[in-house]
Design an enzyme around this catalytic site. Structure first.
Site, mmCIF file in Angstrom:
data_model
loop_
_atom_site.group_PDB
_atom_site.id
_atom_site.type_symbol
_atom_site.label_atom_id
_atom_site.label_comp_id
_atom_site.label_asym_id
_atom_site.label_seq_id
_atom_site.Cartn_x
_atom_site.Cartn_y
_atom_site.Cartn_z
ATOM 1 N N CYS A 187 6.050 4.286 16.079
ATOM 2 C CA CYS A 187 7.446 4.850 15.958
ATOM 3 C C CYS A 187 7.678 6.299 16.508
ATOM 4 O O CYS A 187 8.858 6.601 16.483
ATOM 5 C CB CYS A 187 7.833 4.604 14.478
ATOM 6 S SG CYS A 187 7.647 2.907 13.574
ATOM 7 N N HIS A 227 13.649 9.507 12.468
ATOM 8 C CA HIS A 227 13.346 8.254 12.698
ATOM 9 C C HIS A 227 13.851 7.377 11.756
ATOM 10 O O HIS A 227 13.971 7.888 10.377
ATOM 11 C CB HIS A 227 12.028 8.163 12.849
ATOM 12 C CG HIS A 227 11.280 6.608 12.742
ATOM 13 N ND1 HIS A 227 11.729 5.519 13.513
ATOM 14 C CD2 HIS A 227 10.397 6.079 11.888
ATOM 15 C CE1 HIS A 227 11.074 4.466 13.231
ATOM 16 N NE2 HIS A 227 10.325 4.716 12.301
ATOM 17 N N ASN A 273 14.368 -0.450 10.703
ATOM 18 C CA ASN A 273 13.336 0.299 11.594
ATOM 19 C C ASN A 273 12.950 -0.486 12.766
ATOM 20 O O ASN A 273 12.206 -1.585 12.766
ATOM 21 C CB ASN A 273 12.019 0.379 10.632
ATOM 22 C CG ASN A 273 10.930 1.178 11.377
ATOM 23 O OD1 ASN A 273 11.005 1.611 12.399
ATOM 24 N ND2 ASN A 273 10.033 1.394 10.533
HETATM 25 N N1 ACO Z 1 11.837 -7.273 -2.622
HETATM 26 C C1 ACO Z 1 11.768 -7.578 -3.921
HETATM 27 N N2 ACO Z 1 10.772 -6.846 -4.376
HETATM 28 C C2 ACO Z 1 9.669 -6.101 -3.373
HETATM 29 C C3 ACO Z 1 10.046 -6.324 -2.102
HETATM 30 C C4 ACO Z 1 11.043 -6.594 -1.719
HETATM 31 N N3 ACO Z 1 11.411 -6.930 -0.453
HETATM 32 N N4 ACO Z 1 8.960 -5.506 -1.417
HETATM 33 C C5 ACO Z 1 8.003 -4.846 -2.629
HETATM 34 N N5 ACO Z 1 8.633 -5.397 -3.651
HETATM 35 C C6 ACO Z 1 7.998 -5.175 -4.999
HETATM 36 C C7 ACO Z 1 6.776 -4.841 -4.981
HETATM 37 O O1 ACO Z 1 5.899 -6.179 -5.124
HETATM 38 C C8 ACO Z 1 6.376 -4.089 -6.287
HETATM 39 O O2 ACO Z 1 6.412 -4.902 -7.379
HETATM 40 P P1 ACO Z 1 5.399 -4.503 -8.704
HETATM 41 O O3 ACO Z 1 5.913 -3.317 -9.004
HETATM 42 O O4 ACO Z 1 5.708 -5.564 -9.609
HETATM 43 O O5 ACO Z 1 3.975 -4.274 -7.977
HETATM 44 C C9 ACO Z 1 7.682 -3.271 -6.387
HETATM 45 O O6 ACO Z 1 8.760 -3.903 -5.445
HETATM 46 C C10 ACO Z 1 7.697 -1.689 -6.028
HETATM 47 O O7 ACO Z 1 6.849 -1.880 -4.653
HETATM 48 P P2 ACO Z 1 6.371 -0.493 -4.037
HETATM 49 O O8 ACO Z 1 5.559 -0.807 -2.637
HETATM 50 O O9 ACO Z 1 6.056 0.450 -4.768
HETATM 51 O O10 ACO Z 1 8.047 -0.023 -3.377
HETATM 52 P P3 ACO Z 1 8.229 1.581 -2.766
HETATM 53 O O11 ACO Z 1 9.369 2.127 -3.491
HETATM 54 O O12 ACO Z 1 7.174 2.120 -2.375
HETATM 55 O O13 ACO Z 1 9.128 0.741 -1.626
HETATM 56 C C11 ACO Z 1 8.710 0.570 0.849
HETATM 57 C C12 ACO Z 1 8.256 0.124 -0.359
HETATM 58 C C13 ACO Z 1 10.308 0.284 1.136
HETATM 59 C C14 ACO Z 1 8.016 -0.492 1.774
HETATM 60 C C15 ACO Z 1 8.368 1.955 1.139
HETATM 61 O O14 ACO Z 1 6.894 2.049 0.699
HETATM 62 C C16 ACO Z 1 8.197 2.416 2.669
HETATM 63 O O15 ACO Z 1 9.440 2.675 3.133
HETATM 64 N N6 ACO Z 1 7.292 2.850 3.131
HETATM 65 C C17 ACO Z 1 7.311 3.218 4.392
HETATM 66 C C18 ACO Z 1 7.557 2.175 5.401
HETATM 67 C C19 ACO Z 1 7.585 2.705 6.727
HETATM 68 O O16 ACO Z 1 8.272 3.410 7.073
HETATM 69 N N7 ACO Z 1 6.655 2.272 7.763
HETATM 70 C C20 ACO Z 1 6.703 2.841 9.096
HETATM 71 C C21 ACO Z 1 6.275 1.657 9.623
HETATM 72 S S1 ACO Z 1 6.628 2.028 11.384
HETATM 73 C C22 ACO Z 1 5.710 1.543 12.592
HETATM 74 O O17 ACO Z 1 5.121 2.325 13.114
HETATM 75 C C23 ACO Z 1 5.662 0.011 12.991
#
Ligand code: ACO
Length: 334
Positions: free
Chosen positions: A113, A252, A282
Site C-alpha cells: 500500500c 493511506h 483499503n
Molecule cells: N466481524 C466481526 N468480528 C470480527 C471480524 C469481523 N469482520 N473480524 C474479526 N472479528 C473478531 C475477531 O475474531 C476477534 O474476536 P475474538 O476477540 O473473539 O477473538 C475480535 O473481532 C477482535 O479482533 P481483532 O483482530 O483484535 O480486532 P482489531 O481491533 O485488531 O481490528 C483489524 C482488526 C480491523 C483488521 C485491525 O487489526 C486492522 O485494521 N489492522 C490493519 C489492517 C491493515 O491496514 N492492513 C494493511 C493491508 S494493506 C496491503 O498492503 C494489502
C-alpha cells in the site's frame, strides 16, 4: 536542481458497490463491527472482465486531461501494484499500449500500500535528475481477486480502484521531501503465497487457498499506528516544516482508527485530514492517489498549500511525501 510537482490527478473506481449489509450476508460480521473497528461502510468491486490495466488507464486518462498533457508527451510510466494482471509484461506496458504513450518507458513497482508514495518519489527524482520530463504515476489494485471471501478478518477491509497523477517540472514549490523505508522481517505479517491475478480462482488457474491475503491484523495495526506518525514527522523534518504547516494530510486509507491516531500524533484537527475510507475501504496502492484526486476535486487543495501524503503496507513498507501544491502558473514548460 530542477523541481518536480504534480500537474494533474485522476482516479477510476469500479461501479459495483459492496456494502457492509452485503457482507453481513456473506460472513459472520455486522455493519456495527466493521464501522466501529475500521470506519468502512462500503467498497467498490471490479467486474470480472476489468483488468488492473483497464482501471489504471482510466485513472491515467483523467490525470492527463487534468494536467493538459497528451499521452505522447509522457516519457515514463510507473505503475505501483501488488495485483499486476500478469507476471509479465508489466501492467505499466499494458497501460502504455492502452494510452498510446509510445514515447514512454514503463515499469511496475511493488511496495504494498506504500506503492503510490514510492512511485511518486521515483517520479520526482526522474524529473529532478533530468532523466524524464513528464511522468505518469499510477497506483492500482484489484484486491478483490486475492481476498478470501470466507475470511471475515480480512474480506471486510479491501476494495478495488486506481489513482493517478502526472508529475512534471515546476518553477517553485512542488515535492519538497520524500522518505521511504522497509522492514522485510515483517514480511510474514501480510502476504500472498502465490500470484496470477488476471483470472479469478474459479477459472481454475490458481491453487486453492494459496492466492489469498494472509494478515496478522493486530500486529499490522500496531505497526501502522507507529509508522504513520513516524514517517510523517520524518518527511516534515526533511522538508524543514512542522505539522502546523500542513494544510491537508492525506494518509493511506486503511482504517479510520489508524488515520485518527496519526492525525492525533501530528496534532491535526479533522479539517486538515482527508478521509474517504468509508466509501472505498483499503484500495492498497491506489488509495492515496484516489484520495488526492478526490481532495483536489472537492477544492480542498489550493496552490501554495503544503500537503503530507503518507502510507504503509505489505513488505513491510512505509513512505511519505511533503509537497507544496503548484498551480498552472508554476509549471515549467521549457
Ligand atoms: N466481524 C466481526 N468480528 C470480527 C471480524 C469481523 N469482520 N473480524 C474479526 N472479528 C473478531 C475477531 O475474531 C476477534 O474476536 P475474538 O476477540 O473473539 O477473538 C475480535 O473481532 C477482535 O479482533 P481483532 O483482530 O483484535 O480486532 P482489531 O481491533 O485488531 O481490528 C483489524 C482488526 C480491523 C483488521 C485491525 O487489526 C486492522 O485494521 N489492522 C490493519 C489492517 C491493515 O491496514 N492492513 C494493511 C493491508 S494493506 C496491503 O498492503 C494489502
Amino acid at each position: 536542481m530542477r523541481k518536480a510537482g504534480i500537474w494533474g490527478v485522476g482516479r477510476a473506481l469500479p461501479e459495483r458497490v459492496l456494502t457492509n449489509a452485503d457482507l453481513e450476508r456473506m460472513v459472520d460480521t455486522s455493519d456495527e463491527w466493521i464501522t466501529t473497528r475500521t470506519g468502512i461502510k462500503e467498497r467498490r468491486i471490479a467486474a470480472s472482465n476489468d483488468t488492473a490495466a483497464d482501471l489504471a488507464s482510466e485513472a491515467a486518462k483523467a490525470a492527463l486531461a487534468d494536467a493538459d498533457v497528451t499521452a505522447d508527451e509522457i516519457d515514463m510510466i510507473i505503475v505501483a501494484t501488488v495485483t499486476p494482471d500478469m507476471p509479465f509484461p508489466a501492467t505499466s506496458c499494458l497501460v502504455q499500449a492502452q494510452l498510446g504513450a509510445q514515447n514512454s518507458a514503463a515499469f511496475d513497482l511493488s511496495a504494498g500500500c506504500s506503492g503510490f508514495i514510492y512511485a511518486l518519489a521515483m517520479a520526482a527524482s526522474c524529473i529532478e535528475s533530468g532523466l524524464s520530463r513528464r511522468v505518469l504515476v499510477i497506483g492500482v489494485d484489484i484486491l478483490s481477486r486475492i481476498t478470501d471471501w470466507s475470511d471475515r478478518t480480512t474480506c471486510v477491509l479491501f476494495g478495488d480502484g486506481a489513482g493517478a497523477c502526472v508529475v512534471g517540472p515546476v518553477s517553485r514549490g512542488g515535492i519538497l521531501a520524500t522518505y521511504m523505508g522497509a522492514d522485510g522481517t515483517g514480511g510474514d505479517k501480510l502476504y500472498v503465497p502465490t500470484a496470477y491475478f488476471r483470472y479469478s480462482p474459479s477459472e481454475g488457474t490458481r491453487p486453492a487457498k494459496k492466492h489469498h491475503i494472509y494478515m496478522a491484523g493486530n500486529e499490522v495495526f500496531k505497526f501502522a499506528v507507529r509508522i504513520m506518525g513516524d514517517a510523517s514527522l520524518e518527511v516534515l523534518r526533511r522538508a524543514g516544516l512542522s505539522s502546523e504547516d500542513i494544510a491537508l494530510f492525506i494518509p493511506h486509507q486503511a482504517n479510520i482508527r489508524i488515520i485518527d491516531a496519526a492525525a492525533k500524533r501530528l496534532g491535526l484537527s479533522s479539517e486538515h485530514v482527508f478521509v474517504n475510507v468509508h466509501k472505498y475501504g483499503n484500495t492498497s496502492a491506489a488509495s492515496i492517489g484516489i484520495a488526492l484526486s478526490e481532495a483536489v476535486d472537492q477544492g480542498r487543495v489550493n496552490p501554495g498549500d503544503r500537503l503530507v501524503l503518507v502510507g504503509f503496507g505489505a513488505g513491510l513498507t512505509w513512505g511519505a511525501v511533503a509537497l507544496e501544491w503548484t498551480g498552472i502558473k508554476e509549471r515549467d514548460l521549457a
